[in-house]
Design a protein around this motif. Structure first.
Motif, PDB file in Angstrom:
ATOM      1  N   ARG A   1       0.889   6.603  -7.042  1.00 17.45           N
ATOM      2  CA  ARG A   1      -0.239   7.526  -7.248  1.00 17.45           C
ATOM      3  C   ARG A   1       0.192   8.983  -7.106  1.00 17.45           C
ATOM      4  O   ARG A   1      -0.246   9.858  -7.856  1.00 17.45           O
ATOM      5  CB  ARG A   1      -1.366   7.238  -6.246  1.00 17.45           C
ATOM      6  N   GLU A   2       1.049   9.245  -6.145  1.00 15.97           N
ATOM      7  CA  GLU A   2       1.450  10.622  -5.861  1.00 15.97           C
ATOM      8  C   GLU A   2       2.401  11.185  -6.904  1.00 15.97           C
ATOM      9  O   GLU A   2       2.309  12.363  -7.277  1.00 15.97           O
ATOM     10  CB  GLU A   2       2.112  10.707  -4.475  1.00 15.97           C
TER      11      GLU A   2
ATOM     12  N   TYR B   1       4.002   5.861   6.457  1.00 14.81           N
ATOM     13  CA  TYR B   1       2.996   6.332   5.498  1.00 14.81           C
ATOM     14  C   TYR B   1       2.372   7.642   5.986  1.00 14.81           C
ATOM     15  O   TYR B   1       2.316   8.638   5.251  1.00 14.81           O
ATOM     16  CB  TYR B   1       1.926   5.251   5.332  1.00 14.81           C
TER      17      TYR B   1
ATOM     18  N   GLU C   1       2.265   1.601  -3.555  1.00 11.97           N
ATOM     19  CA  GLU C   1       1.212   2.078  -4.456  1.00 11.97           C
ATOM     20  C   GLU C   1       0.940   3.561  -4.257  1.00 11.97           C
ATOM     21  O   GLU C   1       0.636   4.283  -5.224  1.00 11.97           O
ATOM     22  CB  GLU C   1      -0.064   1.267  -4.231  1.00 11.97           C
ATOM     23  N   LYS C   2       1.058   4.022  -3.029  1.00  9.96           N
ATOM     24  CA  LYS C   2       0.852   5.451  -2.745  1.00  9.96           C
ATOM     25  C   LYS C   2       1.902   6.302  -3.448  1.00  9.96           C
ATOM     26  O   LYS C   2       1.580   7.365  -4.019  1.00  9.96           O
ATOM     27  CB  LYS C   2       0.888   5.683  -1.234  1.00  9.96           C
TER      28      LYS C   2
ATOM     29  N   LEU D   1      -3.939  -0.463   5.449  1.00 14.67           N
ATOM     30  CA  LEU D   1      -2.625  -0.696   4.850  1.00 14.67           C
ATOM     31  C   LEU D   1      -2.296  -2.184   4.684  1.00 14.67           C
ATOM     32  O   LEU D   1      -1.202  -2.528   4.251  1.00 14.67           O
ATOM     33  CB  LEU D   1      -1.544  -0.011   5.692  1.00 14.67           C
TER      34      LEU D   1
ATOM     35  N   PHE E   1       3.271  11.206   4.133  1.00 10.90           N
ATOM     36  CA  PHE E   1       2.213  11.759   3.301  1.00 10.90           C
ATOM     37  C   PHE E   1       1.223  12.624   4.083  1.00 10.90           C
ATOM     38  O   PHE E   1       0.230  13.097   3.520  1.00 10.90           O
ATOM     39  CB  PHE E   1       1.460  10.633   2.583  1.00 10.90           C
TER      40      PHE E   1
ATOM     41  N   GLU F   1      -1.011  11.919   6.377  1.00 14.33           N
ATOM     42  CA  GLU F   1      -2.356  11.352   6.422  1.00 14.33           C
ATOM     43  C   GLU F   1      -2.576  10.681   7.771  1.00 14.33           C
ATOM     44  O   GLU F   1      -1.706  10.712   8.649  1.00 14.33           O
ATOM     45  CB  GLU F   1      -2.563  10.388   5.250  1.00 14.33           C
TER      46      GLU F   1
ATOM     47  N   LYS G   1       0.826  -1.213   0.000  1.00 13.45           N
ATOM     48  CA  LYS G   1       0.000   0.000   0.000  1.00 13.45           C
ATOM     49  C   LYS G   1       0.857   1.258   0.000  1.00 13.45           C
ATOM     50  O   LYS G   1       0.495   2.272  -0.615  1.00 13.45           O
ATOM     51  CB  LYS G   1      -0.933   0.005   1.213  1.00 13.45           C
ATOM     52  N   LEU G   2       1.991   1.205   0.670  1.00 12.66           N
ATOM     53  CA  LEU G   2       2.911   2.341   0.691  1.00 12.66           C
ATOM     54  C   LEU G   2       3.529   2.542  -0.689  1.00 12.66           C
ATOM     55  O   LEU G   2       3.622   3.671  -1.195  1.00 12.66           O
ATOM     56  CB  LEU G   2       3.995   2.108   1.746  1.00 12.66           C
TER      57      LEU G   2
END
Length: 354
Positions: free
Chosen positions: A55-56, A166, A51-52, A179, A170, A172, A48-49
């Motif tokens: 995306r970013e 994460y 993938e972030k 996650l 980011f 968040e 998940k990290l």
């Protein structure tokens, strides 16, 4: 001082002199250099990290440094610009110089180290570039080369450690459940294997593997609870040695066993696990893949660790409790002390009785 440390110090001294005489020539740019050079299992749990970051920043703006075994998985996630962290880069001065000069020409403005233990000296020589990573409790000398370090408790569950990075990086506020990786859609499934039970017998460390006697006990329990095929999975010399021990002790046909050790590619192995009814294994890369596939899992550990995924109802981990077992080549006295009743009870949780 250990001979290995003397060698490291000599390499660092040579690199100091080399880059003083021949300063690095940088190409300026906006790319991120992402280092994730630890094991395959580490990368699966940080899906998940990873993938972030995609995306970013987009795949075109990220260059990833990883080991060869991790490359295909990162490509599945969507990374395009990948540098393999070769042994030459890690062990030889000439290789380190080549890697450092290569990184300087990538057009990056930031290095983000996702390893829990980033311990390569190349980080020291890339000056004028922002560097972010975990606070390194294993090799603390490298912390001074980072502009920002993110502190975790190394005893925490691994997804909790990833959550801290994460959320801080980011800005968040995700919780742990958000996650947990789900990589089942990245690999095919086959109806052919939907009722199969898969057993991953290997690990990078033979001390994390069960002895052949203990695997026989697992197979005996499965024989009482399950009528479907059992597939042995894994690749390597340790797995070959262990399966040869098993073949001397039991007749595979009597236990409905298919031996696929050293017979499949990693992708073929993963597709079978992704399709299967239950995964049984030890602390290993395949175990972490099964976790990422959200499979039902029974795993065997010597003791609780940051990679004990038993916070979730689909995962049962059986831990050793004593040193009553005999010393054997595979496993430890504690790991091999797990008794047959515990094995049966945990398998029943997913298979019931018959």
């Amino acid at each position: 001082m250990k001979l290995s440390n003397i060698r490291k110090n000599l390499k660092e001294f040579y690199l100091d002199i080399y880059f003083r005489v021949k300063p690095l020539k940088y190409i300026k740019g906006e790319k991120i250099f992402l280092t994730t050079t630890d094991g395959l299992g580490d990368n699966i749990v940080r899906t998940k990290l990873l993938e972030k970051f995609l995306r970013e920043y987009g795949s075109d703006n990220i260059v990833v440094l990883c080991k060869d075994k991790t490359k295909s998985f990162l490509e599945k996630l969507g990374f395009k610009n990948i540098i393999i962290y070769e042994n030459n880069y890690r062990k030889r001065v000439s290789g380190k110089i080549k890697l450092i000069e290569k990184i300087a020409k990538l057009g990056i403005n930031r290095i983000v180290s996702l390893e829990f233990d980033q311990h390569d000296i190349f980080i020291k020589y890339l000056k004028g570039i922002k560097k972010i990573g975990y606070l390194n409790e294993f090799n603390s000398k490298y912390n001074k080369y980072y502009n920002k370090t993110i502190k975790i408790d190394k005893k925490d569950y691994v997804i909790e450690q990833i959550k801290i990075f994460y959320n801080e990086y980011f800005r968040e506020n995700l919780d742990m459940q958000e996650l947990v990786p789900d990589i089942s859609n990245f690999y095919n499934k086959s109806e052919k294997y939907k009722n199969i039970i898969t057993i991953g017998i290997g690990s990078a460390d033979r001390k994390k593997m069960l002895c052949s006697d203990k695997i026989v006990e697992i197979l005996e329990c499965l024989n009482k609870l399950n009528e479907n095929q059992i597939i042995l999975l894994g690749k390597g010399n340790l797995e070959k040695k262990l399966v040869e021990e098993l073949e001397k002790k039991i007749n595979f046909k009597n236990y409905k066993i298919l031996n696929y050790i050293n017979k499949l590619s990693l992708t073929e192995t993963l597709e079978i696990i992704n399709s299967s009814k239950l995964y049984i294994g030890v602390d290993s890369g395949l175990y972490n893949f099964a976790f990422g596939f959200r499979k039902n899992i029974v795993a065997f550990f010597e003791k609780k660790s940051s990679f004990s995924h038993d916070k979730f109802p689909n995962i049962k981990i059986v831990y050793g409790k004593s040193e009553q077992a005999e010393e054997q080549y595979f496993g430890t006295k504690i790991l091999n002390s797990i008794n047959k009743n515990e094995i049966m009870e945990n398998l029943k949780y997913f298979l019931g009785g018959r």
